[in-house]
Scaffold this motif. Structure first.
Motif, PDB file in Angstrom:
ATOM      1  N   HIS A 103      -3.344   0.376   1.289  1.00 37.12           N
ATOM      2  CA  HIS A 103      -3.028   1.417   0.301  1.00 37.12           C
ATOM      3  C   HIS A 103      -3.718   1.128  -1.036  1.00 37.12           C
ATOM      4  O   HIS A 103      -4.199   2.053  -1.709  1.00 37.12           O
TER       5      HIS A 103
ATOM      6  N   GLU B  34      -0.661  -3.487   5.362  1.00 40.94           N
ATOM      7  CA  GLU B  34      -0.462  -2.069   5.043  1.00 40.94           C
ATOM      8  C   GLU B  34      -0.543  -1.825   3.539  1.00 40.94           C
ATOM      9  O   GLU B  34      -1.196  -0.877   3.083  1.00 40.94           O
ATOM     10  N   LYS B  35       0.106  -2.679   2.762  1.00 43.92           N
ATOM     11  CA  LYS B  35       0.072  -2.512   1.306  1.00 43.92           C
ATOM     12  C   LYS B  35      -1.338  -2.720   0.766  1.00 43.92           C
ATOM     13  O   LYS B  35      -1.788  -1.998  -0.133  1.00 43.92           O
TER      14      LYS B  35
ATOM     15  N   SER C 127       1.429  -7.504   2.579  1.00 46.12           N
ATOM     16  CA  SER C 127       1.171  -7.044   3.948  1.00 46.12           C
ATOM     17  C   SER C 127      -0.180  -6.350   4.025  1.00 46.12           C
ATOM     18  O   SER C 127      -0.728  -5.890   3.014  1.00 46.12           O
TER      19      SER C 127
ATOM     20  N   LYS D 189       6.439 -10.120   0.582  1.00 46.77           N
ATOM     21  CA  LYS D 189       6.159  -8.825  -0.044  1.00 46.77           C
ATOM     22  C   LYS D 189       4.708  -8.383   0.150  1.00 46.77           C
ATOM     23  O   LYS D 189       4.342  -7.269  -0.229  1.00 46.77           O
TER      24      LYS D 189
END
Length: 209
Positions: free
Chosen positions: A183, A179-180, A177, A175
């Protein structure tokens, strides 16, 4: 033995102890390390005062790449948000690679670190010190208005905790990454301020009519 020779032998034995620890799935005390190396325990004790001393050297070895990445980011001239992202993502990648290459060994080292947290606290404090420097740099550019550095530090650590606490990989690896994380960092730079946005400003709940 000169100071340089002592440091070299200390590192060599720590590297061997780490390999044995991962191979056998257990902590390697001084006595076992001496037996594996075929040397007298007294000689090992000249280098490590006790098992805690050996563990501290293992921790230093394990954290070495993390520290190198943090210092590299601090020395860079990246913009504040990118700098903070790199500060976290580089260490996350190191931990994730280690976990995926040897989940059992990684879990063991997490367990040993938790059991001897006082021996690794200095590394946590160092990371907080470096992060505080990044926060101060960002505040100089107008970010995180109204916050003292300690409060901003605490909030940011809580927001990115799953990417810095190695144990998180044991439970939610898939869960997490880059990318997360990006953000999360972008959200921090867009909205983290001491201004009351109203979340805690209502004393009683009222039924809408």
């Amino acid at each position: 033995m000169t100071a340089e020779e002592l440091a070299s032998e200390r590192r060599r034995l720590a590297e061997q102890a780490l390999k044995l620890c991962l191979k056998r799935g257990e902590e390697i005390p001084l006595q076992k390390l001496a037996a594996e190396e075929g040397i007298a325990r007294a000689r090992v004790e000249q280098i490590f005062a006790d098992d805690d001393g050996l563990f501290e050297s293992l921790a230093e070895l394990w954290m070495e790449p993390h520290i190198a990445e943090m210092e590299d980011v601090l020395a860079s001239d990246l913009p504040p948000n990118r700098k903070m992202y790199e500060f976290f993502v580089r260490r996350f990648r190191i931990s994730r690679e280690r976990y995926r290459s040897d989940p059992a060994g990684f879990a063991l080292l997490c367990e040993l670190g938790a059991a001897r947290f006082e021996k690794v606290r200095s590394f946590v404090d160092l990371a907080d010190h470096y992060l505080s420097e990044l926060i101060a740099q960002a505040q100089a550019d107008g970010y995180f208005p109204g916050f003292e550095i300690d409060m901003a530090l605490s909030l940011i650590n809580q927001m990115v905790g799953n990417y810095t606490l190695p144990d998180a990989l044991l439970y939610i690896d898939e869960k997490l990454s880059e990318e997360k994380l990006a953000h999360i960092i972008d959200s921090i730079f867009v909205g983290l301020s001491a201004e009351n946005g109203g979340a805690s400003g209502v004393n009683t709940l009222r039924i809408a009519t």
